[in-house]
Write a protein that holds these residues in place. Structure first.
Motif, mmCIF file in Angstrom:
data_model
loop_
_atom_site.group_PDB
_atom_site.id
_atom_site.type_symbol
_atom_site.label_atom_id
_atom_site.label_comp_id
_atom_site.label_asym_id
_atom_site.label_seq_id
_atom_site.Cartn_x
_atom_site.Cartn_y
_atom_site.Cartn_z
ATOM 1 N N ILE A 14 46.419 52.995 25.808
ATOM 2 C CA ILE A 14 47.834 53.082 26.158
ATOM 3 C C ILE A 14 48.594 53.245 24.855
ATOM 4 C CG2 ILE A 14 49.833 51.915 27.173
ATOM 5 C CD1 ILE A 14 47.895 50.346 28.950
ATOM 6 N N THR A 15 49.318 54.359 24.743
ATOM 7 C CA THR A 15 50.042 54.641 23.511
ATOM 8 C C THR A 15 51.502 54.920 23.827
ATOM 9 O OG1 THR A 15 48.041 55.648 22.594
ATOM 10 C CG2 THR A 15 50.119 56.087 21.441
ATOM 11 N N LEU A 16 52.387 54.158 23.212
ATOM 12 C CA LEU A 16 53.822 54.375 23.352
ATOM 13 C C LEU A 16 54.276 55.281 22.215
ATOM 14 C CD1 LEU A 16 56.567 53.759 24.647
ATOM 15 C CD2 LEU A 16 56.659 51.685 23.239
ATOM 16 N N THR A 69 61.607 50.028 24.796
ATOM 17 C CA THR A 69 61.792 49.303 23.537
ATOM 18 C C THR A 69 60.679 48.296 23.271
ATOM 19 O OG1 THR A 69 63.236 47.693 24.613
ATOM 20 C CG2 THR A 69 64.297 49.620 23.592
ATOM 21 N N ALA A 70 59.972 47.900 24.329
ATOM 22 C CA ALA A 70 58.839 46.985 24.177
ATOM 23 C C ALA A 70 57.872 47.227 25.329
ATOM 24 C CB ALA A 70 59.314 45.535 24.182
ATOM 25 N N LEU A 71 56.612 46.935 25.093
ATOM 26 C CA LEU A 71 55.584 47.100 26.116
ATOM 27 C C LEU A 71 54.635 45.908 25.992
ATOM 28 C CD1 LEU A 71 54.609 49.106 28.318
ATOM 29 C CD2 LEU A 71 53.081 50.056 26.592
ATOM 30 N N ASP A 72 54.698 45.009 26.981
ATOM 31 C CA ASP A 72 53.922 43.774 26.915
ATOM 32 C C ASP A 72 52.805 43.771 27.948
ATOM 33 O OD1 ASP A 72 55.571 42.522 24.895
ATOM 34 O OD2 ASP A 72 57.103 42.330 26.450
ATOM 35 N N PRO A 73 51.617 43.286 27.559
ATOM 36 C CA PRO A 73 50.527 43.175 28.525
ATOM 37 C C PRO A 73 50.820 42.060 29.529
ATOM 38 C CG PRO A 73 49.883 42.229 26.412
ATOM 39 C CD PRO A 73 51.242 42.830 26.231
ATOM 40 N N VAL A 74 50.332 42.242 30.750
ATOM 41 C CA VAL A 74 50.407 41.216 31.787
ATOM 42 C C VAL A 74 48.978 40.983 32.252
ATOM 43 C CG1 VAL A 74 51.322 40.588 34.052
ATOM 44 C CG2 VAL A 74 52.725 41.958 32.496
ATOM 45 N N GLY A 75 48.385 39.915 31.790
ATOM 46 C CA GLY A 75 46.995 39.624 32.129
ATOM 47 C C GLY A 75 46.091 40.790 31.798
ATOM 48 N N PRO A 81 57.072 47.003 30.674
ATOM 49 C CA PRO A 81 57.954 47.596 29.663
ATOM 50 C C PRO A 81 59.352 46.992 29.715
ATOM 51 C CG PRO A 81 57.549 49.150 31.455
ATOM 52 C CD PRO A 81 56.816 47.895 31.787
ATOM 53 N N THR A 82 59.996 47.000 28.571
ATOM 54 C CA THR A 82 61.422 46.705 28.488
ATOM 55 C C THR A 82 62.093 48.021 28.127
ATOM 56 O OG1 THR A 82 61.063 44.430 27.783
ATOM 57 C CG2 THR A 82 63.218 45.406 27.281
ATOM 58 N N PHE A 83 63.099 48.395 28.909
ATOM 59 C CA PHE A 83 63.796 49.659 28.693
ATOM 60 C C PHE A 83 65.110 49.412 27.961
ATOM 61 C CE2 PHE A 83 60.979 50.377 32.264
ATOM 62 C CZ PHE A 83 60.446 51.622 32.000
ATOM 63 N N ASN A 88 63.766 45.116 32.676
ATOM 64 C CA ASN A 88 62.479 44.615 32.203
ATOM 65 C C ASN A 88 61.725 43.831 33.280
ATOM 66 O OD1 ASN A 88 63.956 42.282 32.352
ATOM 67 N ND2 ASN A 88 63.500 41.585 30.281
ATOM 68 N N THR A 89 62.029 44.089 34.541
ATOM 69 C CA THR A 89 61.397 43.304 35.604
ATOM 70 C C THR A 89 60.274 44.041 36.327
ATOM 71 O OG1 THR A 89 63.094 43.998 37.188
ATOM 72 C CG2 THR A 89 63.468 41.910 36.006
ATOM 73 N N GLY A 90 59.978 45.262 35.942
ATOM 74 C CA GLY A 90 58.899 46.003 36.591
ATOM 75 C C GLY A 90 57.554 45.699 35.951
ATOM 76 N N ILE A 91 56.581 45.319 36.768
ATOM 77 C CA ILE A 91 55.219 45.107 36.287
ATOM 78 C C ILE A 91 54.382 46.283 36.788
ATOM 79 C CG2 ILE A 91 53.181 43.622 36.403
ATOM 80 C CD1 ILE A 91 55.094 41.238 36.626
ATOM 81 N N TYR A 92 53.909 47.085 35.852
ATOM 82 C CA TYR A 92 53.190 48.323 36.146
ATOM 83 C C TYR A 92 51.696 48.033 36.136
ATOM 84 C CZ TYR A 92 57.638 50.703 35.267
ATOM 85 O OH TYR A 92 58.944 51.132 35.324
ATOM 86 N N SER A 93 51.132 47.800 37.317
ATOM 87 C CA SER A 93 49.698 47.547 37.429
ATOM 88 C C SER A 93 48.941 48.830 37.096
ATOM 89 C CB SER A 93 49.359 47.084 38.846
ATOM 90 O OG SER A 93 49.656 48.114 39.767
#
Length: 139
Positions: A14-16, A69-75, A81-83, A88-93
């Motif tokens: 995964i590359t931003l 602006t940020a991309l954080d792992p969730v488990g 992502p934070t836009f 910033n409330t979307g969790i992209y499985s």
């Protein structure tokens, strides 16, 4: 989320890309997708965007220049992502990201059609515009 199982493609990379405002995702099934921040923002899996059921979606407008602006792992199953517009409330499985990449062209065409039907714009956020007023002074 649709639910992860052993058939769910898992990202291997995964590359931003901040300059081009894109997210590139390579999956273990060999697929690779590059998606703009705007596309990811308008297809956020959050309740704010998708609602809590069919027909409750909120058309996202004015997102052409949004950035991640940020991309954080969730488990071990998603990223969050934070836009730049504060969303910033979307969790992209992994399955949601794969779906967005695989169905990009049809989803993008559908979004543009919904914008046109609503008379909305990718450049103007109509959800934050003040209400139109009529009355005195308009001749």
């Amino acid at each position: 989320m649709a639910g992860l199982d052993r058939k769910t493609p898992i990202p291997t990379e995964i590359t931003l890309h901040k300059k081009s405002r894109t997210l590139e995702v390579g999956f273990d099934d060999g697929s690779r997708y590059t998606m703009t921040a705007e596309f990811l923002r308008v297809y956020s899996p959050s309740a704010e965007v998708r609602g809590h059921g069919p027909g409750q979606e909120t058309l996202q407008t004015g997102k052409r220049n949004v950035e991640i602006t940020a991309l954080d792992p969730v488990g071990n199953y998603a990223v969050q992502p934070t836009f730049s517009d504060g969303h910033n409330t979307g969790i992209y499985s992994w399955d949601w990201l794969h779906h967005l990449g695989a169905d990009h062209d049809a989803l993008w065409a559908e979004y543009l059609e919904r914008l046109e039907t609503a008379g909305a714009s990718r450049d103007i956020d109509s959800t934050t515009l003040p209400p139109k007023s009529g009355g005195c002074g308009s001749h």
